[in-house]
Design a protein around this motif. Structure first.
Motif, short mmCIF file in Angstrom:
data_model
loop_
_atom_site.label_atom_id
_atom_site.label_comp_id
_atom_site.label_asym_id
_atom_site.label_seq_id
_atom_site.Cartn_x
_atom_site.Cartn_y
_atom_site.Cartn_z
N ASP A 1 12.49 0.01 7.01
CA ASP A 1 11.17 -0.65 7.48
C ASP A 1 10.06 -0.40 6.47
N ARG A 2 10.25 0.43 5.63
CA ARG A 2 9.27 0.57 4.74
C ARG A 2 9.48 -0.39 3.45
N THR A 3 10.47 -1.25 3.56
CA THR A 3 10.70 -2.19 2.44
C THR A 3 9.96 -3.44 2.68
N LYS A 4 9.16 -3.67 1.83
CA LYS A 4 8.34 -4.84 1.91
C LYS A 4 8.37 -6.12 1.02
N ILE A 5 9.18 -5.92 0.02
CA ILE A 5 9.50 -6.71 -0.93
C ILE A 5 10.91 -6.35 -1.42
N VAL A 6 12.02 -7.17 -1.34
CA VAL A 6 13.27 -7.22 -2.12
C VAL A 6 13.19 -8.09 -3.16
N ALA A 7 13.43 -7.61 -4.56
CA ALA A 7 13.34 -8.63 -5.82
C ALA A 7 14.51 -8.39 -6.36
N PHE A 8 15.66 -9.40 -6.44
CA PHE A 8 16.84 -9.17 -7.06
C PHE A 8 17.17 -10.39 -7.95
N VAL A 9 17.95 -10.09 -8.92
CA VAL A 9 18.54 -11.13 -9.92
C VAL A 9 19.73 -12.00 -9.00
N HIS A 10 19.68 -13.23 -9.47
CA HIS A 10 20.57 -14.08 -8.55
C HIS A 10 21.80 -13.99 -9.61
N VAL A 11 21.74 -14.28 -10.98
CA VAL A 11 23.07 -13.92 -11.80
C VAL A 11 22.54 -12.89 -12.80
N SER A 12 23.17 -11.80 -13.11
CA SER A 12 22.88 -10.89 -14.06
C SER A 12 22.96 -11.52 -15.64
N VAL B 1 11.28 -11.82 0.14
CA VAL B 1 12.35 -11.97 -0.94
C VAL B 1 11.96 -12.74 -2.05
N VAL B 2 12.19 -11.94 -3.46
CA VAL B 2 11.86 -12.77 -4.64
C VAL B 2 13.15 -12.68 -5.44
N VAL B 3 13.61 -13.74 -5.83
CA VAL B 3 14.83 -14.12 -6.76
C VAL B 3 14.58 -14.35 -8.26
N ASP B 4 15.14 -13.56 -8.90
CA ASP B 4 15.14 -13.95 -10.37
C ASP B 4 16.28 -14.87 -10.75
N GLY B 5 15.92 -16.24 -10.84
CA GLY B 5 16.84 -17.34 -10.97
C GLY B 5 17.37 -17.80 -12.39
N SER C 1 0.81 -1.23 -0.07
CA SER C 1 0.08 0.00 -0.09
C SER C 1 0.87 1.27 0.09
N ALA C 2 0.37 2.38 -0.01
CA ALA C 2 1.07 3.76 -0.33
C ALA C 2 2.04 3.65 1.10
N GLY C 3 3.10 4.24 0.80
CA GLY C 3 4.17 4.24 1.87
C GLY C 3 5.13 3.02 1.92
N ASP C 4 4.65 1.85 1.23
CA ASP C 4 5.71 0.76 1.27
C ASP C 4 6.72 0.84 0.12
N GLU C 5 7.66 0.18 0.02
CA GLU C 5 8.61 0.03 -0.83
C GLU C 5 9.08 -1.24 -1.48
N VAL C 6 9.39 -1.15 -2.64
CA VAL C 6 9.83 -2.41 -3.25
C VAL C 6 11.27 -2.21 -3.76
N LEU C 7 12.21 -2.79 -3.32
CA LEU C 7 13.63 -2.74 -3.33
C LEU C 7 14.17 -3.60 -4.74
N ILE C 8 14.60 -2.97 -5.62
CA ILE C 8 15.11 -3.95 -6.67
C ILE C 8 16.58 -3.44 -6.87
N THR C 9 17.33 -3.84 -8.03
CA THR C 9 18.40 -3.38 -8.43
C THR C 9 18.69 -2.94 -9.70
N TRP C 10 19.65 -2.15 -9.79
CA TRP C 10 20.02 -1.32 -11.11
C TRP C 10 20.18 -2.49 -12.29
N MET C 11 20.71 -3.72 -11.95
CA MET C 11 21.06 -4.74 -12.81
C MET C 11 20.00 -5.66 -13.30
N GLU C 12 18.68 -5.32 -12.91
CA GLU C 12 17.44 -6.34 -13.37
C GLU C 12 17.48 -6.23 -14.87
#
Lengths: 148, 418
Positions: free
Chosen positions: B175-186, B209-213, B123-134
Motif C-alpha cells: 500500500d506504500r506503492t504509488k507508481i509501478v513503472a516497468f518495461v513491456h519488452v526488455s 502504472v507507467v509502461v515503457d513500450g 511524498s516521503a514514505g511513498d514507493e515507486v516500484l520498477i524492475t531490475w531489467m529497466e
C-alpha cells in the motif's frame, strides 16, 4: 579480414590474452580510475614514482582487446621511463591515434601496433583511455578520467 | 493526404512478411563490400519508403508552424500534425486524441510522467516500484523525482533467465506503492513482461502504472485500453519512424489533473503578468513548436504497421529468434544472456575471451551491424556479471540469410582470437 588483421595485430591479441603489469600496486603514489561511459569499460591505473621516474606502473579492469592491449603495452613501455619522456609518449600516441599524420615515430617501439585503431573512429577511445588515465596520474589534477 | 490514408487502411493486412524487406531502401546497400545485414533495430529501426516520402512531402511542401497561422501552409501543417495524432490514437486504441502527447521520445515521455505526475503525487514514505531489467530511461527519472520528493525507489529482482521475479513483485507491491513503472519488452534481454497481469495487480494495490513500450511497439500490436495501463511511452524511431518523435499515452482524467512540466508557447490559453491559464489537452504538455515533420513521419509508420498482420509478424520473428538461438550454439564459448520463455526477437550474448566491442567491430567488417555494450541497462549487466554483451535484434525486414551472415562473422571473430 585483412583490414581486421591490421587492427588486431598479433601483438595486440597477445597483450589481450596475457596482459603485462596487471594487478594493483599496494603503495602506489597515484591511483586513477578511468571510465569509458559509452561502453562501460573501466580501468584503474597505479603509478609509483621515484623522483621524476616512473618506477612502477600497473593496471586492473575490464575492457575490449584494444583497451586491454593498449594498457598493457603502455605500462610495459613506460616502466622505468622519466616523467618527461612519458608525457612526450602520450603526445605521440595521441597523434598516432587521431591524425592521419606521418609514420609513427620510432620512439613508440611496440606501441606502433596501435596505429591500426586510427581507421576505426569508434574504437579510438578504447585505445586512449589508459593514456588519459596516465596523464592524469602524472599531472596530478584528477582522480578519475572519462573518455567523454 | 487523408484520402491516401483511407485507401491504405482499407487493404487487407499483409501476411507476407518476407515481402516487406523491399520497402526499406537502407537495406539495399553494401557495407565494407558486403550486403548490409542490419541487426540493430532495437537501437533504431530503418524507415520504409512510405515514411521517407511522407517526411519529404511534409518538409518539402507543407512546412509551416502549427496551430498558429491562418495561411494555407500552416493549415496544411496543422492538419498533417493532428492527423498523425489521430492515427496514433487509432493504432493504440486510445479513447481520445487528448490522450496522445507528442514528445521527443520514450525518455522524454517518462520524464514527463515522473516530473509532472510523480512530482505532484509522491511524498516521503511513498514507493515507486520498477524492475531490475529497466532501461536507464525508466530508472533515472524516477531516481530524480524520488530524491526530490523523499519517495523510495524499489527495484523488483529478475531471475537467471531474465524474467521478472513474480513472487518478489507480489511481495514488494504494497500500500506504500504509488507508481509501478516497468518495461513491456526488455531491450537488453528481450523478455516480454506479462503487462496485463502486472497492471491488474498494481491497480488492485491502488498504484498507477507507467509502461515503457519502446521495444514492444515494433513487435506487438499494443492496445492501451485492453492493457488498461495508465501511461504508455514509446518512440517513433524504434517502430520504423524517424528520430525526434515519441508519444506519451495517458488516461485523460490523470493528464487533466497533472500540472504542465514545461512552460512556453502552445501550452497556454492566456498569459498575463498576473497569471497564466493552461491550454487543454494535449497542448498543455506540448510547449513550444513540436517536431512536426517527425510526427508526420510517425503517422506514416503507424499506417505502415496497421497494414501488417501481427500474428504473421510474430510468427516470422519467432522463427528468426529460433534460428538464431540454434545457430549461435555452433559458436564456441557463446552464451545467451536472457532466456525468458516469452521473448521478443532480441538475442543478447557473450563469447568467452572476446569482448563484445571486438565482436561488434569484427562482424561489422562483414557488413553485419549489431549493438555492443551495456545497452543503457547497467543493472542488467551487473545482474548477469558481464560488462557488456553483443546484441542482435531482428525486425520484420530480417531473414534467415541475415542470421547466417552474423554466424559467419562470429566464426571469424573466434578464429581471430583463438
Amino acid at each position: 579480414m585483412n583490414e581486421l588483421q591490421e587492427l588486431y595485430r598479433e601483438v595486440i591479441l597477445d597483450h589481450n590474452r596475457q596482459p603485462r603489469n596487471f594487478g594493483e600496486i599496494g603503495d602506489a603514489d597515484r591511483v586513477i580510475d578511468g571510465v569509458n561511459p559509452l561502453c562501460g569499460d573501466r580501468m584503474t591505473l597505479y603509478v609509483k614514482l621515484n623522483g621524476a621516474t616512473v618506477q612502477d606502473v600497473s593496471f586492473r579492469g575490464t575492457g575490449c582487446a584494444i583497451s586491454v592491449a593498449s594498457s598493457s603495452l603502455m605500462t610495459e613501455r613506460i616502466k622505468g621511463a622519466s616523467v618527461d619522456e612519458t608525457m612526450s609518449l602520450f603526445e605521440m600516441v595521441h597523434d598516432m591515434l587521431t591524425s592521419d599524420a606521418n609514420e609513427p615515430p620510432d620512439e613508440l617501439e611496440k606501441l606502433v601496433a596501435l596505429a591500426g585503431v586510427r581507421e576505426y573512429p569508434s574504437r579510438v577511445k578504447c585505445a586512449s583511455l589508459a593514456w588519459h588515465a596516465l596523464r592524469a596520474a602524472l599531472t596530478g589534477t584528477e582522480h578519475e578520467v572519462s573518455t567523454e | 493526404m487523408s484520402a491516401a490514408v483511407t485507401d491504405s487502411a482499407s487493404l487487407a493486412p499483409t501476411t507476407d512478411i518476407a515481402s516487406l524487406r523491399g520497402d526499406f531502401p537502407a537495406l539495399q546497400q553494401r557495407v565494407h563490400g558486403h550486403p548490409l545485414t542490419y541487426l540493430d533495430s532495437a537501437a533504431s529501426s530503418q524507415c520504409p519508403q512510405a515514411v521517407i516520402d511522407a517526411i519529404g512531402t511534409q518538409q518539402g511542401l507543407n512546412h509551416a508552424n502549427v496551430h498558429r497561422g491562418v495561411h494555407q501552409l500552416s493549415e496544411r501543417a496543422t492538419l498533417a500534425y493532428e492527423s498523425a495524432r489521430e492515427r496514433v490514437r487509432d493504432y493504440i486504441n486510445a479513447a481520445s486524441e487528448r490522450e496522445i502527447i507528442f514528445t521527443r521520445g520514450t525518455t522524454e515521455s517518462i520524464n514527463l510522467v515522473a516530473r509532472s505526475f510523480g512530482g505532484s503525487r509522491l511524498s516521503a514514505g511513498d514507493e515507486v516500484l520498477i524492475t531490475w531489467m529497466e532501461h536507464h530511461s525508466n530508472i533515472v527519472p524516477w531516481q530524480m523525482i524520488c530524491e526530490r520528493t523523499g519517495a523510495k525507489l524499489v527495484p523488483v529482482p529478475i531471475t537467471d533467465a531474465g524474467e521478472l521475479d513474480r513472487a518478489a513483485f507480489d511481495r514488494l507491491l504494497t500500500d506504500r506503492t504509488k507508481i509501478v513503472a516497468f518495461v513491456h519488452v526488455s531491450n537488453a534481454l528481450g523478455t516480454v513482461n506479462p503487462a496485463r497481469e502486472l497492471i491488474g495487480k498494481a491497480h488492485a494495490a491502488g498504484a498507477v502504472v507507467v509502461v515503457d513500450g519502446a521495444q514492444a511497439m515494433p513487435h506487438k500490436r499494443v492496445d492501451v485500453r485492453d492493457l488498461d495501463c495508465d501511461f504508455y511511452a514509446f518512440s517513433g524511431h524504434k517502430m520504423f519512424g524517424p528520430t525526434g518523435i515519441g508519444v506519451l499515452y495517458g488516461k485523460e482524467n490523470l493528464l487533466e489533473e497533472m500540472p504542465p512540466w514545461q512552460g512556453g508557447g502552445e501550452m497556454i490559453l492566456t498569459v498575463s503578468f498576473d497569471g497564466t491559464t493552461w491550454n487543454h489537452l494535449p497542448g498543455k504538455f506540448e510547449a513550444g513548436t513540436p517536431n512536426i515533420t517527425a510526427a508526420v513521419g510517425l503517422g506514416a509508420a503507424v499506417d505502415y504497421l496497421a497494414r501488417i498482420d501481427f500474428a504473421a509478424l510474430e510468427a516470422h520473428e519467432a522463427a528468426l529468434l529460433e534460428h538464431a538461438t540454434e545457430r549461435l550454439g555452433e559458436i564456441d564459448g557463446a552464451r545467451i544472456v536472457g532466456t525468458a520463455a516469452d521473448k521478443a526477437s532480441v538475442l543478447s550474448f557473450v563469447i568467452d575471451g572476446i569482448h563484445a566491442h571486438d565482436v561488434g567491430t569484427i562482424v561489422d567488417a562483414a557488413g553485419v551491424a549489431v549493438r555492443t555494450g551495456h545497452h543503457c541497462a547497467m543493472p542488467v549487466m551487473d545482474r548477469f556479471g558481464v560488462a557488456a554483451t553483443a546484441r542482435a535484434s531482428f525486425a520484420l525486414y530480417n531473414n534467415h540469410d541475415d542470421i547466417d551472415r552474423l554466424i559467419l562473422g562470429l566464426g571469424q571473430a573466434v578464429e581471430l582470437f583463438a
